[in-house]
Scaffold this active site. Structure first.
Site, PDB file in Angstrom:
ATOM      1  N   ASP A  67      33.916 -19.011   4.878  1.00 58.28           N
ATOM      2  CA  ASP A  67      33.427 -20.309   5.338  1.00 58.28           C
ATOM      3  C   ASP A  67      32.675 -21.061   4.247  1.00 58.28           C
ATOM      4  O   ASP A  67      32.386 -20.510   3.175  1.00 58.28           O
ATOM      5  CB  ASP A  67      32.551 -20.131   6.595  1.00 58.28           C
ATOM      6  CG  ASP A  67      31.521 -19.003   6.445  1.00 58.28           C
ATOM      7  OD1 ASP A  67      31.294 -18.543   5.312  1.00 58.28           O
ATOM      8  OD2 ASP A  67      30.954 -18.595   7.466  1.00 58.28           O
ATOM      9  N   ASN A 136      23.745 -14.744  17.048  1.00 63.48           N
ATOM     10  CA  ASN A 136      24.410 -15.136  18.299  1.00 63.48           C
ATOM     11  C   ASN A 136      25.830 -14.564  18.405  1.00 63.48           C
ATOM     12  O   ASN A 136      26.607 -14.992  19.247  1.00 63.48           O
ATOM     13  CB  ASN A 136      24.452 -16.670  18.415  1.00 63.48           C
ATOM     14  CG  ASN A 136      25.250 -17.322  17.292  1.00 63.48           C
ATOM     15  OD1 ASN A 136      25.812 -16.631  16.430  1.00 63.48           O
ATOM     16  ND2 ASN A 136      25.323 -18.643  17.293  1.00 63.48           N
ATOM     17  N   HIS A 138      28.185 -14.733  16.082  1.00 63.87           N
ATOM     18  CA  HIS A 138      29.262 -15.444  15.378  1.00 63.87           C
ATOM     19  C   HIS A 138      29.796 -14.625  14.202  1.00 63.87           C
ATOM     20  O   HIS A 138      29.108 -13.791  13.626  1.00 63.87           O
ATOM     21  CB  HIS A 138      28.866 -16.871  14.977  1.00 63.87           C
ATOM     22  CG  HIS A 138      27.945 -17.020  13.805  1.00 63.87           C
ATOM     23  ND1 HIS A 138      27.086 -18.091  13.669  1.00 63.87           N
ATOM     24  CD2 HIS A 138      27.749 -16.267  12.696  1.00 63.87           C
ATOM     25  CE1 HIS A 138      26.426 -17.985  12.539  1.00 63.87           C
ATOM     26  NE2 HIS A 138      26.809 -16.888  11.932  1.00 63.87           N
ATOM     27  N   GLU A 143      31.307 -20.096  16.200  1.00 65.76           N
ATOM     28  CA  GLU A 143      30.174 -20.026  17.111  1.00 65.76           C
ATOM     29  C   GLU A 143      30.642 -19.588  18.504  1.00 65.76           C
ATOM     30  O   GLU A 143      31.839 -19.655  18.811  1.00 65.76           O
ATOM     31  CB  GLU A 143      29.515 -21.410  17.204  1.00 65.76           C
ATOM     32  CG  GLU A 143      28.985 -21.950  15.878  1.00 65.76           C
ATOM     33  CD  GLU A 143      27.688 -21.274  15.415  1.00 65.76           C
ATOM     34  OE1 GLU A 143      27.482 -20.076  15.680  1.00 65.76           O
ATOM     35  OE2 GLU A 143      26.880 -21.968  14.757  1.00 65.76           O
TER      36      GLU A 143
HETATM   37  C1  GLP Z   1      26.032 -17.220   8.133  1.00 63.97           C
HETATM   38  C2  GLP Z   1      27.476 -16.948   7.713  1.00 63.97           C
HETATM   39  C3  GLP Z   1      28.025 -15.730   8.390  1.00 63.97           C
HETATM   40  C4  GLP Z   1      27.054 -14.575   8.259  1.00 63.97           C
HETATM   41  C5  GLP Z   1      25.757 -14.942   8.924  1.00 63.97           C
HETATM   42  C6  GLP Z   1      24.733 -13.826   8.920  1.00 63.97           C
HETATM   43  O1  GLP Z   1      25.926 -17.915   9.310  1.00 63.97           O
HETATM   44  N1  GLP Z   1      28.320 -18.054   8.001  1.00 63.97           N
HETATM   45  O2  GLP Z   1      29.287 -15.402   7.822  1.00 63.97           O
HETATM   46  O3  GLP Z   1      27.600 -13.425   8.844  1.00 63.97           O
HETATM   47  O4  GLP Z   1      25.229 -16.058   8.227  1.00 63.97           O
HETATM   48  O5  GLP Z   1      23.909 -13.911   7.798  1.00 63.97           O
HETATM   49  P1  GLP Z   1      22.896 -12.786   7.351  1.00 63.97           P
HETATM   50  O6  GLP Z   1      23.727 -11.704   6.764  1.00 63.97           O
HETATM   51  O7  GLP Z   1      22.024 -13.452   6.343  1.00 63.97           O
HETATM   52  O8  GLP Z   1      22.160 -12.353   8.560  1.00 63.97           O
END
Ligand code: GLP
Length: 260
Positions: A67, A136, A138, A143
């Protein structure tokens, strides 16, 4: 589903890096799907170390990131392109032209999403997709409420995601409200998928993904449909799994079956 429960975030990173190293040394052309966020950083650190100390070769590897924020230039410190260059690509011998991140500033975002999906189809399949998980549930930026068959597209971020990710920006207002993300359907087409989760804050999302119902309300639960998912998580992230003891038993039993 395959579960590897590790002591802590560093062990999650090392175990995942070993899986990746095994894959890329074992075959010619190799396509990896990569994730951003704080969770995969120990894995990327270990891959950089393996490249420097052990000569792990990335010259034949192509990568697709999950993404990208809409509207952030690749030079913006919070763009996911910048993150990947900083945490992985600049430290290994991958050709930058073989690293793909959705284009968040390339004009019509819907067209950019379609181009990305076409590139995955042309250069894929993705042999191994790395995923994190949002609080959440995702995956990528899919989402809650995302179609389980969705493809790469433009999405509106939830308030919770904007709040969660605002820790990387100087204020909530600076966090982009939209993003481009591979769809859940795109992710499910990868040959193997590894979801990483660390810390107690992810325990509810992990339990919902693995033991809850298959539902668009928890996008990561879509991995229940995948033929080859592996969850590499630490003890804190595993703390709310009802069948945790069984997963640990199965992990040990499988290891001794393979070594006998
Ligand atoms: C973002 C990314 C996700 C990732 C998430 C969790 O929203 N788009 O791909 O899994 O963050 O991030 P973290 O690993 O910092 O908790």
């Amino acid at each position: 589903m395959n579960m590897i429960i590790c002591k802590d975030a560093n062990a999650v990173g090392k175990t995942t890096a070993q899986e990746i190293a095994q894959l890329i040394t074992g075959q010619g052309k190799c396509v990896l799907g990569l994730a951003t966020g704080s969770t995969p950083i120990p894995c990327y650190n270990e891959l950089v170390r393996m490249h420097k100390d052990e000569g792990l070769d990335f010259s034949h590897v192509t990568t697709f990131n999950l993404d990208e924020y809409l509207g952030l230039k690749p030079t913006h410190e919070q763009s996911y392109r910048y993150f990947m260059n900083q945490h992985l690509f600049d430290g290994i011998n991958i050709e930058l032209c073989n690293t793909f991140v959705p284009d968040g500033v390339g004009g019509d975002p819907r067209q950019c999403a379609g181009v990305y999906e076409d590139q995955i189809r042309a250069l894929g399949p993705i042999h191994l997709q790395i995923l994190g998980i949002g609080n959440n549930g995702h995956i990528g930026f899919n989402e809650p409420g995302s179609s389980l068959a969705s493809r790469t597209r433009v999405v509106t971020l939830t308030e919770q995601t904007i709040r969660d990710n605002s820790r990387f920006f100087s204020s909530m207002e600076e966090v982009p409200k939209f993003a481009l993300t591979m769809g859940i359907g795109t992710i499910l087409e990868a040959e193997r998928v590894i979801l990483l989760a660390t810390g107690a804050g992810k325990a509810d999302a992990v339990a919902a993904a693995i033991e809850g119902p298959l539902t668009a309300s928890c996008p990561a639960s879509a991995l229940q449909l995948h033929r080859n998912p592996i969850f590499i998580i630490d003890e804190q992230a595993a703390s709310k799994l009802e069948r945790k003891e069984y997963y640990i038993h199965a992990q040990d039993a499988m290891a001794s079956l393979i070594s006998s």
